[in-house]
Design a protein around this motif. Structure first.
Motif, PDB file in Angstrom:
ATOM      1  N   THR A 266      24.247  75.737  85.294  1.00  0.00           N
ATOM      2  CA  THR A 266      23.660  75.572  83.959  1.00  0.00           C
ATOM      3  C   THR A 266      23.723  76.846  83.123  1.00  0.00           C
ATOM      4  OG1 THR A 266      21.455  76.032  84.868  1.00  0.00           O
ATOM      5  CG2 THR A 266      22.102  73.713  84.688  1.00  0.00           C
ATOM      6  N   LYS A 267      24.039  77.974  83.765  1.00  0.00           N
ATOM      7  CA  LYS A 267      24.226  79.211  83.000  1.00  0.00           C
ATOM      8  C   LYS A 267      25.486  79.152  82.144  1.00  0.00           C
ATOM      9  CE  LYS A 267      22.006  82.332  86.369  1.00  0.00           C
ATOM     10  NZ  LYS A 267      21.077  83.104  85.534  1.00  0.00           N
ATOM     11  N   TYR A 268      26.453  78.327  82.577  1.00  0.00           N
ATOM     12  CA  TYR A 268      27.762  78.318  81.927  1.00  0.00           C
ATOM     13  C   TYR A 268      28.125  76.967  81.306  1.00  0.00           C
ATOM     14  CZ  TYR A 268      28.090  82.579  84.642  1.00  0.00           C
ATOM     15  OH  TYR A 268      27.837  83.817  85.172  1.00  0.00           O
ATOM     16  N   GLN A 269      27.350  75.923  81.620  1.00  0.00           N
ATOM     17  CA  GLN A 269      27.634  74.600  81.078  1.00  0.00           C
ATOM     18  C   GLN A 269      26.322  73.929  80.700  1.00  0.00           C
ATOM     19  OE1 GLN A 269      30.435  72.256  83.526  1.00  0.00           O
ATOM     20  NE2 GLN A 269      30.677  74.116  84.736  1.00  0.00           N
ATOM     21  N   ASP A 270      26.426  72.970  79.810  1.00  0.00           N
ATOM     22  CA  ASP A 270      25.248  72.245  79.351  1.00  0.00           C
ATOM     23  C   ASP A 270      24.986  71.058  80.268  1.00  0.00           C
ATOM     24  OD1 ASP A 270      23.120  71.261  77.926  1.00  0.00           O
ATOM     25  OD2 ASP A 270      24.369  70.307  76.386  1.00  0.00           O
ATOM     26  N   ASN A 271      24.109  71.257  81.254  1.00  0.00           N
ATOM     27  CA  ASN A 271      23.675  70.182  82.148  1.00  0.00           C
ATOM     28  C   ASN A 271      24.844  69.414  82.771  1.00  0.00           C
ATOM     29  OD1 ASN A 271      21.773  68.649  83.500  1.00  0.00           O
ATOM     30  ND2 ASN A 271      21.425  67.237  81.800  1.00  0.00           N
ATOM     31  N   PRO A 272      25.686  70.070  83.556  1.00  0.00           N
ATOM     32  CA  PRO A 272      26.862  69.400  84.126  1.00  0.00           C
ATOM     33  C   PRO A 272      26.498  68.337  85.163  1.00  0.00           C
ATOM     34  CG  PRO A 272      26.543  71.547  85.118  1.00  0.00           C
ATOM     35  CD  PRO A 272      25.557  71.463  83.994  1.00  0.00           C
ATOM     36  N   GLU A 273      27.429  67.406  85.371  1.00  0.00           N
ATOM     37  CA  GLU A 273      27.285  66.407  86.431  1.00  0.00           C
ATOM     38  C   GLU A 273      27.790  67.024  87.729  1.00  0.00           C
ATOM     39  OE1 GLU A 273      28.989  62.620  85.738  1.00  0.00           O
ATOM     40  OE2 GLU A 273      27.967  62.313  83.813  1.00  0.00           O
ATOM     41  N   LEU A 274      26.937  67.019  88.734  1.00  0.00           N
ATOM     42  CA  LEU A 274      27.277  67.625  90.020  1.00  0.00           C
ATOM     43  C   LEU A 274      27.636  66.550  91.042  1.00  0.00           C
ATOM     44  CD1 LEU A 274      24.363  70.232  90.323  1.00  0.00           C
ATOM     45  CD2 LEU A 274      26.523  70.437  89.068  1.00  0.00           C
ATOM     46  N   LEU A 275      28.652  66.814  91.830  1.00  0.00           N
ATOM     47  CA  LEU A 275      28.989  65.990  92.992  1.00  0.00           C
ATOM     48  C   LEU A 275      28.837  66.879  94.211  1.00  0.00           C
ATOM     49  CD1 LEU A 275      30.121  63.392  94.301  1.00  0.00           C
ATOM     50  CD2 LEU A 275      32.422  64.344  93.916  1.00  0.00           C
ATOM     51  N   VAL A 276      27.816  66.614  95.030  1.00  0.00           N
ATOM     52  CA  VAL A 276      27.468  67.479  96.158  1.00  0.00           C
ATOM     53  C   VAL A 276      28.084  66.913  97.437  1.00  0.00           C
ATOM     54  CG1 VAL A 276      25.588  68.492  97.485  1.00  0.00           C
ATOM     55  CG2 VAL A 276      25.316  68.118  95.019  1.00  0.00           C
ATOM     56  N   LEU A 277      28.943  67.707  98.063  1.00  0.00           N
ATOM     57  CA  LEU A 277      29.661  67.272  99.260  1.00  0.00           C
ATOM     58  C   LEU A 277      29.509  68.309 100.372  1.00  0.00           C
ATOM     59  CD1 LEU A 277      33.019  66.246  97.512  1.00  0.00           C
ATOM     60  CD2 LEU A 277      31.109  64.732  98.103  1.00  0.00           C
TER      61      LEU A 277
END
Length: 472
Positions: free
Chosen positions: A102-113
């Motif tokens: 979130t420091k570099y993008q506006d609320n990104p969608e995360l895919l946690v693997l």
């Protein structure tokens, strides 16, 4: 407009049930256990075909150079490795990645693997990820459940209602622990349970908000740890003191079991977490006798075995349902249905302070690797490989002298200020107490034999004066 997914790859853990191949300093996620690439690399390459940003990889500090090299090999290294100074389980690890993102993008969608899973049907996996996006965009926290095909006791389960859902997503009713066999069979028969895969998808802020609501102690500690990060080469170093105060907790306990926003996507993609040798046998190619054969192996009247030979010949006669794994310094022989118990061997070795629980004979370094070929009273012999353009630290030893014999390539050697180029079939002597360094100035690997002689030959007898990898 397609929304780009930011993959978060969790590459911690030791995989102790896959000993002796998986060890603390070189665990299963960094090895080629299935296919032509390592498990970490395969996890990232599996995302091809999805709209993804370069991944963020979270790993233990001692694995940082292994991760960097493996990302470099597949063109995915881009200052994107977050180092955990202390393992604190998955809830804090994912929080670190979410805060950093979130420091570099506006609320990104995360895919946690996880970096150590096998997925045989990658198309089905990618379809499930696309299905999850519709729920992620509604601020849901998505987990991926695996449609079970057996009463597996090694996995946790997710209870859901398969009749109540939309867009292939279903409301999570309950997370349950690893069951005994009778309970697992009841879960399978009911049709209301999925295996808990440990894979997730959500917006960064959706996860952080739920973590703050249910576990503010974890949330606050992670925020504090990320307040002043240190960029070191391709690594993101967090504040160790702040993170050491963070409770250790899994994402299931900290968030997913408590939130009202959990949705599960049912996935049938040939998934396995290969948590034991028996699991690896299940997903691997087999011969006509149902043996998995890797390496130089000869079998006679042997069936349903997993046989791995790293060096030399392994031969079996009349073997049934067994695990045989031979490495350069250890051999495991186990009943296949007892392979979950291998962890007890590792615990025993650890208690005995034997190095075989943590390191292989062959050890990887940021500049290359070394293989400890032989040792005895007052001597040790290593085969050292230095990658092109790489350089070992400027160092000295209090207790040993070293003889270097160049096998192939060219070495640039400095001993007490005197520089020499040493090529194939030449040797050089490094006296005890001499300040020295070794560099490969060429375009091919430098291979050499190092003979150490002295009263103490431990790796901790190294005084570093300069080091391009930050170890001085």
């Amino acid at each position: 407009m397609n929304i780009m997914i930011l993959p978060i790859i969790m590459a911690g853990g030791t995989g102790s049930r896959l000993w002796p191949l998986s060890r603390e300093l070189f665990p299963k996620q960094f090895q080629k256990l299935y296919g032509e690439t390592t498990m970490l690399q395969t996890t990232i390459l599996r995302l091809q075909g999805l709209e993804c940003l370069p991944p963020l990889v979270i790993c233990n500090e001692e694995h940082r150079f292994i991760v960097a090299e493996q990302l470099r090999q597949i063109g995915q290294l881009d200052h994107n490795i977050i180092l955990e100074p202390i393992g604190k389980n998955t809830a804090p690890a994912i929080a670190l990645a979410a805060i950093y993102a979130t420091k570099y993008q506006d609320n990104p969608e995360l895919l946690v693997l996880a970096a150590d899973h096998v997925v045989l049907n990658e198309s089905a996996f990618r379809t499930a990820v696309v299905q999850a996006q519709a729920h992620v965009q509604q601020d849901k926290l998505v987990t991926f459940g695996i449609i079970p095909h057996a009463p597996e006791t090694g996995y946790g389960y997710i209870k859901y209602n398969p009749e109540a859902g939309e867009q292939n997503g279903f409301e999570v009713q309950q997370f349950v622990e690893k069951p005994d066999l009778a309970t697992a069979q009841a879960y399978l028969d009911s049709g209301n349970y999925l295996w808990n895969s440990g894979m997730f998808a959500f917006k960064a802020q959706s996860y952080l908000s739920e973590l703050e609501r249910h576990r503010p102690d974890i949330y606050n500690a992670c925020n504090e740890a990320m307040r002043n990060v240190d960029m070191d080469l391709d690594f993101v170093r967090i504040d160790k003191k702040s993170f050491s105060d963070c409770p250790a907790e899994s994402i299931d306990y900290a968030v997913m079991e408590k939130t009202t926003k959990a949705v599960v996507i049912a996935m049938d993609a040939g998934w396995s977490d290969v948590g034991a040798w028996s699991s690896l046998w299940e997903v691997s190619d087999k011969d006509k006798e149902d043996n998995v054969i890797i390496g130089d192996v000869v079998t006679v009247d042997s069936h349903n075995n997993y046989i791995f030979a790293e060096t030399g010949l392994v031969a079996t006669v009349g073997l049934e349902n067994m695990i045989v794994v031979q490495t350069k310094d250890a051999v495991l022989v186990a009943a296949k249905d007892k392979s979950q118990e291998v962890k007890r061997i590792v615990n025993h070795l650890k208690a005995e302070k034997r190095q075989e629980y943590s390191v292989h004979r062959e050890v990887y370094r940021p500049w290359g690797k070394y293989d400890s070929i032989d040792s005895g009273h007052r001597y040790q012999v290593k085969c050292i490989t230095v990658k092109p353009g790489e350089k070992l630290s400027v160092q000295m030893h209090h207790h040993r002298a070293e003889h270097w014999i160049i096998v192939s390539g060219t070495a640039k050697v400095i001993v007490d200020g005197t520089e020499s180029l040493v090529t194939e079939n030449q040797s050089i002597y490094v006296p005890l107490g001499a300040t020295h360094c070794l560099e490969n100035p060429g375009k091919v690997d430098l291979e050499m034999i190092e003979v150490q002689v002295g009263s103490y030959l431990g790796e901790d007898d190294i005084v570093r004066f300069e080091d391009r990898y930050g170890r001085a």
